[in-house]
Design a protein around this motif. Structure first.
Motif, PDB file in Angstrom:
ATOM      1  N   VAL A  54      -0.501   4.331  -8.429  1.00 28.89           N
ATOM      2  CA  VAL A  54      -0.116   4.791  -7.094  1.00 28.89           C
ATOM      3  C   VAL A  54       1.402   4.885  -6.962  1.00 28.89           C
ATOM      4  CG1 VAL A  54      -0.129   4.165  -4.651  1.00 28.89           C
ATOM      5  CG2 VAL A  54      -2.220   3.955  -5.988  1.00 28.89           C
ATOM      6  N   SER A  55       2.115   3.970  -7.598  1.00 27.76           N
ATOM      7  CA  SER A  55       3.579   3.991  -7.541  1.00 27.76           C
ATOM      8  C   SER A  55       4.163   5.235  -8.185  1.00 27.76           C
ATOM      9  CB  SER A  55       4.153   2.739  -8.224  1.00 27.76           C
ATOM     10  OG  SER A  55       3.785   1.572  -7.541  1.00 27.76           O
ATOM     11  N   ALA A  56       3.403   5.830  -9.100  1.00 28.51           N
ATOM     12  CA  ALA A  56       3.871   7.045  -9.771  1.00 28.51           C
ATOM     13  C   ALA A  56       3.748   8.279  -8.880  1.00 28.51           C
ATOM     14  CB  ALA A  56       3.089   7.256 -11.066  1.00 28.51           C
ATOM     15  N   LEU A  57       3.035   8.154  -7.760  1.00 34.94           N
ATOM     16  CA  LEU A  57       2.906   9.263  -6.832  1.00 34.94           C
ATOM     17  C   LEU A  57       4.154   9.358  -5.952  1.00 34.94           C
ATOM     18  CD1 LEU A  57      -0.804   8.661  -5.688  1.00 34.94           C
ATOM     19  CD2 LEU A  57       0.026  10.160  -7.522  1.00 34.94           C
ATOM     20  N   ASP A  58       4.213  10.407  -5.154  1.00 34.13           N
ATOM     21  CA  ASP A  58       5.381  10.635  -4.297  1.00 34.13           C
ATOM     22  C   ASP A  58       5.233   9.834  -2.999  1.00 34.13           C
ATOM     23  OD1 ASP A  58       7.706  11.568  -3.218  1.00 34.13           O
ATOM     24  OD2 ASP A  58       6.927  13.568  -2.740  1.00 34.13           O
ATOM     25  N   ILE A  59       5.278   8.491  -3.151  1.00 30.89           N
ATOM     26  CA  ILE A  59       5.183   7.623  -1.984  1.00 30.89           C
ATOM     27  C   ILE A  59       6.488   6.853  -1.836  1.00 30.89           C
ATOM     28  CG2 ILE A  59       2.700   7.422  -2.250  1.00 30.89           C
ATOM     29  CD1 ILE A  59       3.208   4.513  -3.221  1.00 30.89           C
ATOM     30  N   SER A 101      -7.637   1.975   3.814  1.00 29.41           N
ATOM     31  CA  SER A 101      -9.047   1.910   3.426  1.00 29.41           C
ATOM     32  C   SER A 101      -9.710   3.264   3.218  1.00 29.41           C
ATOM     33  CB  SER A 101      -9.839   1.117   4.470  1.00 29.41           C
ATOM     34  OG  SER A 101      -9.766   1.734   5.738  1.00 29.41           O
ATOM     35  N   ARG A 102      -9.251   4.294   3.899  1.00 25.80           N
ATOM     36  CA  ARG A 102      -9.892   5.606   3.789  1.00 25.80           C
ATOM     37  C   ARG A 102      -9.623   6.266   2.441  1.00 25.80           C
ATOM     38  NH1 ARG A 102     -10.722   8.415   8.225  1.00 25.80           N
ATOM     39  NH2 ARG A 102     -12.042   9.676   6.865  1.00 25.80           N
ATOM     40  N   PHE A 103      -8.791   5.660   1.632  1.00 31.33           N
ATOM     41  CA  PHE A 103      -8.504   6.190   0.292  1.00 31.33           C
ATOM     42  C   PHE A 103      -8.972   5.226  -0.809  1.00 31.33           C
ATOM     43  CE2 PHE A 103      -5.635   8.414   3.091  1.00 31.33           C
ATOM     44  CZ  PHE A 103      -5.663   9.718   2.612  1.00 31.33           C
ATOM     45  N   GLU A 104      -9.884   4.335  -0.474  1.00 33.34           N
ATOM     46  CA  GLU A 104     -10.313   3.322  -1.432  1.00 33.34           C
ATOM     47  C   GLU A 104     -11.687   3.624  -2.029  1.00 33.34           C
ATOM     48  OE1 GLU A 104      -8.048  -0.748  -0.034  1.00 33.34           O
ATOM     49  OE2 GLU A 104     -10.037  -0.343   0.793  1.00 33.34           O
ATOM     50  N   THR A 105     -11.862   3.131  -3.249  1.00 31.80           N
ATOM     51  CA  THR A 105     -13.182   3.124  -3.869  1.00 31.80           C
ATOM     52  C   THR A 105     -13.864   1.790  -3.561  1.00 31.80           C
ATOM     53  OG1 THR A 105     -12.169   2.349  -5.941  1.00 31.80           O
ATOM     54  CG2 THR A 105     -12.504   4.713  -5.709  1.00 31.80           C
ATOM     55  N   VAL A 106     -13.101   0.715  -3.621  1.00 33.84           N
ATOM     56  CA  VAL A 106     -13.500  -0.618  -3.165  1.00 33.84           C
ATOM     57  C   VAL A 106     -12.275  -1.232  -2.533  1.00 33.84           C
ATOM     58  CG1 VAL A 106     -15.279  -0.938  -4.942  1.00 33.84           C
ATOM     59  CG2 VAL A 106     -12.937  -1.695  -5.387  1.00 33.84           C
ATOM     60  N   PRO A 107     -12.412  -2.298  -1.725  1.00 36.08           N
ATOM     61  CA  PRO A 107     -11.224  -2.890  -1.092  1.00 36.08           C
ATOM     62  C   PRO A 107     -10.138  -3.268  -2.097  1.00 36.08           C
ATOM     63  CG  PRO A 107     -13.196  -3.757  -0.067  1.00 36.08           C
ATOM     64  CD  PRO A 107     -13.659  -2.937  -1.237  1.00 36.08           C
ATOM     65  N   GLY A 108      -8.952  -2.720  -1.887  1.00 37.36           N
ATOM     66  CA  GLY A 108      -7.812  -3.024  -2.741  1.00 37.36           C
ATOM     67  C   GLY A 108      -7.588  -2.044  -3.870  1.00 37.36           C
ATOM     68  N   ILE A 109      -8.527  -1.115  -4.105  1.00 36.76           N
ATOM     69  CA  ILE A 109      -8.396  -0.128  -5.178  1.00 36.76           C
ATOM     70  C   ILE A 109      -8.379   1.263  -4.570  1.00 36.76           C
ATOM     71  CG2 ILE A 109      -9.361   0.811  -7.307  1.00 36.76           C
ATOM     72  CD1 ILE A 109      -8.442  -2.040  -7.613  1.00 36.76           C
ATOM     73  N   LYS A 110      -7.270   1.976  -4.768  1.00 45.35           N
ATOM     74  CA  LYS A 110      -7.129   3.307  -4.192  1.00 45.35           C
ATOM     75  C   LYS A 110      -7.612   4.393  -5.157  1.00 45.35           C
ATOM     76  CE  LYS A 110      -5.156   1.609  -0.502  1.00 45.35           C
ATOM     77  NZ  LYS A 110      -5.375   0.174  -0.769  1.00 45.35           N
ATOM     78  N   ASP A 111      -8.190   5.445  -4.595  1.00 47.87           N
ATOM     79  CA  ASP A 111      -8.577   6.635  -5.350  1.00 47.87           C
ATOM     80  C   ASP A 111      -7.308   7.456  -5.552  1.00 47.87           C
ATOM     81  OD1 ASP A 111      -9.371   9.304  -6.009  1.00 47.87           O
ATOM     82  OD2 ASP A 111     -11.372   8.892  -5.232  1.00 47.87           O
ATOM     83  N   VAL A 112      -6.756   7.410  -6.746  1.00 45.03           N
ATOM     84  CA  VAL A 112      -5.442   8.008  -7.010  1.00 45.03           C
ATOM     85  C   VAL A 112      -5.474   9.520  -6.827  1.00 45.03           C
ATOM     86  CG1 VAL A 112      -3.611   8.316  -8.727  1.00 45.03           C
ATOM     87  CG2 VAL A 112      -4.819   6.132  -8.573  1.00 45.03           C
ATOM     88  N   GLU A 113      -6.534  10.169  -7.261  1.00 42.66           N
ATOM     89  CA  GLU A 113      -6.620  11.623  -7.126  1.00 42.66           C
ATOM     90  C   GLU A 113      -6.695  12.039  -5.655  1.00 42.66           C
ATOM     91  OE1 GLU A 113      -9.323  15.444  -8.635  1.00 42.66           O
ATOM     92  OE2 GLU A 113      -9.890  13.397  -9.191  1.00 42.66           O
ATOM     93  N   LYS A 114      -7.524  11.355  -4.899  1.00 39.80           N
ATOM     94  CA  LYS A 114      -7.651  11.666  -3.476  1.00 39.80           C
ATOM     95  C   LYS A 114      -6.318  11.435  -2.756  1.00 39.80           C
ATOM     96  CE  LYS A 114     -11.421  10.387  -1.392  1.00 39.80           C
ATOM     97  NZ  LYS A 114     -12.452   9.535  -0.702  1.00 39.80           N
ATOM     98  N   LEU A 115      -5.650  10.347  -3.112  1.00 35.75           N
ATOM     99  CA  LEU A 115      -4.365  10.036  -2.502  1.00 35.75           C
ATOM    100  C   LEU A 115      -3.313  11.071  -2.893  1.00 35.75           C
ATOM    101  CD1 LEU A 115      -3.014   7.903  -0.720  1.00 35.75           C
ATOM    102  CD2 LEU A 115      -2.551   6.571  -2.769  1.00 35.75           C
ATOM    103  N   SER A 116      -3.326  11.474  -4.150  1.00 35.43           N
ATOM    104  CA  SER A 116      -2.363  12.467  -4.637  1.00 35.43           C
ATOM    105  C   SER A 116      -2.512  13.794  -3.901  1.00 35.43           C
ATOM    106  CB  SER A 116      -2.545  12.673  -6.145  1.00 35.43           C
ATOM    107  OG  SER A 116      -1.674  13.671  -6.623  1.00 35.43           O
TER     108      SER A 116
END
Length: 250
Positions: free
Chosen positions: A24-29, A216-231
Motif C-alpha cells: 500500500v505504501s508503494a501506491l500514491d498515498i 474497511s471498504r477496501f479490505e479483504t479481511v480486517p487489517g488487510i487492504k485490497d491493493v488493486e481496488k485501492l490503486s
C-alpha cells in the motif's frame, strides 16, 4: 469543480500487516494509519519489553535494533498516523517513539484541555513536529458546532460522516453536509468511503477540505487492504476531467 488545494491527501487507515503495508505504501498515498485501540479488530500491538521502565517495543523497532541501525530503511514513506481512543498519555508517547509517528489522531471523547496537556508533554521535547487530528462524528449539520471548542487546539479535524443507512444518502451527501462547516481548521473526511464514492469525493468544494480517510471498504479481511481496488480508486481520485475533458491533477 476543482478543489482549492494543490493535492488531496489520501490516508489509508487500519494497517498492520507488514507485506500489505509495503504494498500500500508503494501506491500514491500520503498517510498510513495504525490503530492503537485494543477493542479494534485492526489493533496494532506491541511486544513487551518485560522490563519495568523500558517502553514496550514495536516489531519494527526490534528489527531495527537487530540491524543496529536507527535509520528508517524506507527512503520515502507515507506519513504515519497513530489512532487512539481516550488513551493514557504515556501509552501515546510510547507509540510515538516506537512507531515514528508523524500525527496523533484522537478518536474518542478527548477534551480540549487533555489535548493541550498532551501537546505540552510531547512538544518540543519528544516530537517537535507532530500534529494532532481530532475526530468528530457528524450525523447532522448541527454536529459541526462541536468543532468550536477545538479550534486552535487541533491541527486538523477528521469528520466521521455517519449515516444510518447508506442507501439513504444522495449523490452529494458529503458536499451538502460540509456546507454547514464554517470553522477555521482544515479537515479530512471519513465514514465508509468506498470505491463507488470517488465521483462524490471529487465534487467536494470546500476551501478547508484537505483529504480523505479510507479503511474497511477496501479490505479483504480486517487489517488487510485490497491493493488493486485501492490503486484503482486512488487513480480515479487523482485524475479528473474538467469541462474541456482535459485531465488535471487534484
Amino acid at each position: 469543480m476543482k478543489n482549492k488545494i494543490d493535492r488531496l491527501r489520501i490516508k489509508v487507515c487500519g494497517m498492520r500487516d507488514k507485506d500489505n503495508i509495503k504494498a500500500v505504501s508503494a501506491l500514491d498515498i500520503d498517510m498510513i494509519g495504525f490503530i492503537f485501540y485494543p477493542k479494534s479488530p485492526r489493533y496494532v500491538s506491541q511486544i513487551s519489553s518485560r522490563a519495568g521502565i523500558i517502553p514496550d517495543y514495536s516489531s519494527e523497532r526490534i528489527q531495527r535494533l537487530k540491524e543496529k541501525s536507527g535509520v528508517d530503511p524506507v527512503e520515502h514513506r507515507p506519513l504515519r498516523v497513530g489512532v487512539f481512543v481516550d488513551d493514557m498519555p504515556q501509552n501515546i508517547v510510547t507509540r510515538i517513539y516506537n512507531f515514528n509517528l508523524d500525527f496523533i489522531q484522537l478518536h474518542g471523547e478527548e477534551s480540549p484541555v487533555m489535548i493541550e496537556n498532551l501537546k505540552h508533554t510531547i512538544i518540543p521535547d519528544i516530537s517537535p513536529k507532530i500534529k494532532i487530528i481530532k475526530t468528530l462524528p457528524v450525523r447532522q449539520k448541527d454536529d459541526f458546532q462541536k468543532t468550536e471548542q477545538y479550534e486552535g487546539v487541533a491541527d486538523y479535524f477528521l469528520f466521521d460522516m455517519k449515516w444510518e443507512v447508506k442507501g439513504d444518502r444522495g449523490k452529494t451527501f458529503y458536499s451538502d453536509m460540509l456546507s454547514a462547516y464554517h470553522g477555521r481548521t482544515p479537515f479530512f473526511v471519513s465514514g465508509g468511503i468506498g470505491p463507488e464514492d470517488a465521483d462524490e469525493i471529487k465534487r467536494i468544494d470546500h476551501p478547508l477540505f484537505v483529504g480523505i480517510d479510507v479503511n474497511s471498504r477496501f479490505e479483504t479481511v480486517p487489517g488487510i487492504k485490497d491493493v488493486e481496488k485501492l490503486s484503482n480508486f486512488i487513480e480515479d481520485i487523482r485524475i479528473f476531467s474538467d469541462d474541456n475533458g482535459k485531465a488535471e491533477q487534484i
